[in-house]
Design a protein around this motif. Structure first.
Motif, PDB file in Angstrom:
ATOM      1  N   GLY A 224      62.975  -2.101  28.806  1.00  0.00           N
ATOM      2  CA  GLY A 224      61.622  -2.291  29.306  1.00  0.00           C
ATOM      3  C   GLY A 224      60.736  -1.119  28.941  1.00  0.00           C
ATOM      4  O   GLY A 224      61.199  -0.131  28.347  1.00  0.00           O
ATOM      5  N   PRO A 225      59.455  -1.179  29.271  1.00  0.00           N
ATOM      6  CA  PRO A 225      58.519  -0.095  28.916  1.00  0.00           C
ATOM      7  C   PRO A 225      58.866   1.185  29.671  1.00  0.00           C
ATOM      8  O   PRO A 225      59.332   1.149  30.805  1.00  0.00           O
ATOM      9  N   ARG A 226      58.636   2.312  28.997  1.00  0.00           N
ATOM     10  CA  ARG A 226      58.924   3.620  29.596  1.00  0.00           C
ATOM     11  C   ARG A 226      57.803   4.588  29.220  1.00  0.00           C
ATOM     12  O   ARG A 226      57.076   4.374  28.248  1.00  0.00           O
ATOM     13  N   VAL A 227      57.684   5.655  29.984  1.00  0.00           N
ATOM     14  CA  VAL A 227      56.868   6.804  29.600  1.00  0.00           C
ATOM     15  C   VAL A 227      57.840   7.946  29.341  1.00  0.00           C
ATOM     16  O   VAL A 227      58.642   8.290  30.212  1.00  0.00           O
ATOM     17  N   LYS A 228      57.792   8.510  28.116  1.00  0.00           N
ATOM     18  CA  LYS A 228      58.743   9.542  27.733  1.00  0.00           C
ATOM     19  C   LYS A 228      58.011  10.769  27.218  1.00  0.00           C
ATOM     20  O   LYS A 228      56.997  10.669  26.519  1.00  0.00           O
ATOM     21  N   ALA A 229      58.553  11.926  27.576  1.00  0.00           N
ATOM     22  CA  ALA A 229      58.012  13.191  27.093  1.00  0.00           C
ATOM     23  C   ALA A 229      59.083  13.901  26.272  1.00  0.00           C
ATOM     24  O   ALA A 229      60.272  13.848  26.602  1.00  0.00           O
ATOM     25  N   PHE A 230      58.637  14.543  25.193  1.00  0.00           N
ATOM     26  CA  PHE A 230      59.547  15.263  24.307  1.00  0.00           C
ATOM     27  C   PHE A 230      59.024  16.679  24.099  1.00  0.00           C
ATOM     28  O   PHE A 230      57.826  16.939  24.255  1.00  0.00           O
ATOM     29  N   ARG A 231      59.934  17.573  23.707  1.00  0.00           N
ATOM     30  CA  ARG A 231      59.516  18.909  23.286  1.00  0.00           C
ATOM     31  C   ARG A 231      59.898  19.082  21.826  1.00  0.00           C
ATOM     32  O   ARG A 231      61.074  19.076  21.475  1.00  0.00           O
ATOM     33  N   HIS A 232      58.879  19.200  20.983  1.00  0.00           N
ATOM     34  CA  HIS A 232      59.114  19.373  19.551  1.00  0.00           C
ATOM     35  C   HIS A 232      59.171  20.861  19.216  1.00  0.00           C
ATOM     36  O   HIS A 232      58.419  21.659  19.791  1.00  0.00           O
ATOM     37  N   VAL A 233      60.040  21.229  18.288  1.00  0.00           N
ATOM     38  CA  VAL A 233      60.241  22.660  17.987  1.00  0.00           C
ATOM     39  C   VAL A 233      58.965  23.313  17.472  1.00  0.00           C
ATOM     40  O   VAL A 233      58.754  24.520  17.679  1.00  0.00           O
ATOM     41  N   ALA A 234      58.103  22.559  16.819  1.00  0.00           N
ATOM     42  CA  ALA A 234      56.890  23.145  16.250  1.00  0.00           C
ATOM     43  C   ALA A 234      55.615  22.751  16.987  1.00  0.00           C
ATOM     44  O   ALA A 234      54.640  23.513  16.997  1.00  0.00           O
ATOM     45  N   TYR A 235      55.608  21.599  17.650  1.00  0.00           N
ATOM     46  CA  TYR A 235      54.364  21.074  18.215  1.00  0.00           C
ATOM     47  C   TYR A 235      54.353  21.001  19.738  1.00  0.00           C
ATOM     48  O   TYR A 235      53.402  20.477  20.320  1.00  0.00           O
ATOM     49  N   GLY A 236      55.376  21.492  20.381  1.00  0.00           N
ATOM     50  CA  GLY A 236      55.379  21.528  21.836  1.00  0.00           C
ATOM     51  C   GLY A 236      55.607  20.170  22.466  1.00  0.00           C
ATOM     52  O   GLY A 236      56.292  19.308  21.921  1.00  0.00           O
ATOM     53  N   THR A 237      54.980  19.963  23.631  1.00  0.00           N
ATOM     54  CA  THR A 237      55.211  18.747  24.408  1.00  0.00           C
ATOM     55  C   THR A 237      54.446  17.563  23.822  1.00  0.00           C
ATOM     56  O   THR A 237      53.235  17.647  23.592  1.00  0.00           O
ATOM     57  N   LEU A 238      55.170  16.479  23.606  1.00  0.00           N
ATOM     58  CA  LEU A 238      54.590  15.235  23.094  1.00  0.00           C
ATOM     59  C   LEU A 238      54.877  14.132  24.099  1.00  0.00           C
ATOM     60  O   LEU A 238      56.007  13.993  24.575  1.00  0.00           O
ATOM     61  N   ARG A 239      53.873  13.329  24.405  1.00  0.00           N
ATOM     62  CA  ARG A 239      54.024  12.290  25.427  1.00  0.00           C
ATOM     63  C   ARG A 239      53.696  10.914  24.843  1.00  0.00           C
ATOM     64  O   ARG A 239      52.692  10.745  24.160  1.00  0.00           O
ATOM     65  N   PHE A 240      54.575   9.945  25.140  1.00  0.00           N
ATOM     66  CA  PHE A 240      54.412   8.588  24.626  1.00  0.00           C
ATOM     67  C   PHE A 240      54.709   7.566  25.723  1.00  0.00           C
ATOM     68  O   PHE A 240      55.486   7.825  26.642  1.00  0.00           O
TER      69      PHE A 240
END
Length: 276
Positions: A224-240
């Motif tokens: 199902g649909p989710r909200v996920k946050a990631f930490r990229h090594v070069a660009y910091g926090t990314l949210r989708f």
């Protein structure tokens, strides 16, 4: 072990795990004397479901007995199964009337064009075993280890469990991984007699103690649909926000929609890097 025996073994483990999470207080029973195991006793489940103790014991022991849909419904209510767990119970008990789907690995040109037209929205096509079959440039930039892995390891579960230092790290990883394994188990119940699925679970269990632990919990969920946050090594926090769409049976189009300008800018930069 043949297919029927394997399903009964899975049914036994699933019922036991669901029974052990229900406390007497949750179903208005007195706690009683000290219990040797957590949760309800078998005889309490049988009483609450209105079935014979011996019959329920045999069912949980994986003996070759038949269970009607009415009895399964009563057990599901007693064990407080949600929709995904109820479907899983029916499949394991052989009561589902859904045809067993065949994995489809054919990604049509039309689906590939949709992927490419999504632009800065990372997207992939995956089968129900979590194998990534096709993706766009934004997805490749976001998850380079997955898209660059050998074919047998181009799998989101495999990468989540066995890649300790990904370029794009999933935040709240513990909860998200537990849910991913639960969704995978729901799909596995439709393919339990497929040697390739059995081999995948065996290999991942041997390689990852974390997966083996989560797999043993017997949890089941639906995608199902989710909200996920990631930490990229070069660009910091990314949210989708993620959306999972069924393209054809057993194939899902998974789309990551950036939730802020910073994430959208980072994805555009990653697309450029991936194209070099």
């Amino acid at each position: 072990m043949n297919v029927a025996e394997a399903r009964r073994t899975d049914l036994s483990a699933f019922l036991r795990s669901r029974r052990e999470r229900i406390t007497p207080e949750m179903v208005d029973l007195a706690p009683g004397p000290r219990r040797r195991t957590p949760g309800l006793r078998r005889e309490e489940v049988a009483q609450l479901a209105g079935v014979g103790v011996t019959w329920y014991t045999w069912l949980e022991q994986g003996r070759p007995i038949n269970a009607s849909s009415q009895v399964l419904d009563a057990i599901a209510r007693t064990l407080r199964l949600d929709t995904a767990e109820r479907r899983h119970l029916y499949r394991l008990a052989g009561q589902t009337e859904e045809p067993v789907p065949v994995d489809c690995s054919q990604v049509t040109p039309e689906i590939r064009e949709i992927l490419d037209r999504l632009g800065d929205m990372p997207a992939c096509v995956a089968n129900s075993r979590c194998d990534a079959l096709a993706w766009n440039a934004a997805y490749a930039g976001l998850f380079p280890e997955l898209t660059g892995a050998p074919e047998g390891e181009r799998n989101s579960l495999w990468q989540s469990c066995l890649n300790p230092s990904p370029t794009t790290l999933l935040l709240d990883r513990d909860n998200e991984l537990a849910r991913a394994v639960a969704v995978f188990r729901g799909a596995y119940s439709r393919h339990a007699d497929d040697p390739s699925w059995q081999d995948f679970v065996r290999r991942l269990s041997e390689e990852s103690a974390e997966f083996a632990r989560l797999w043993a919990r017997q949890d089941v969920a639906e995608p199902g649909p989710r909200v996920k946050a990631f930490r990229h090594v070069a660009y910091g926090t990314l949210r989708f926000s993620t959306t999972s769409l069924t393209a054809v049976p057993e194939l899902r189009l998974i789309v990551y929609t950036p939730l802020d300008d910073e994430t959208r800018t980072a994805v555009s930069a990653l697309m450029g890097e991936a194209a070099r």
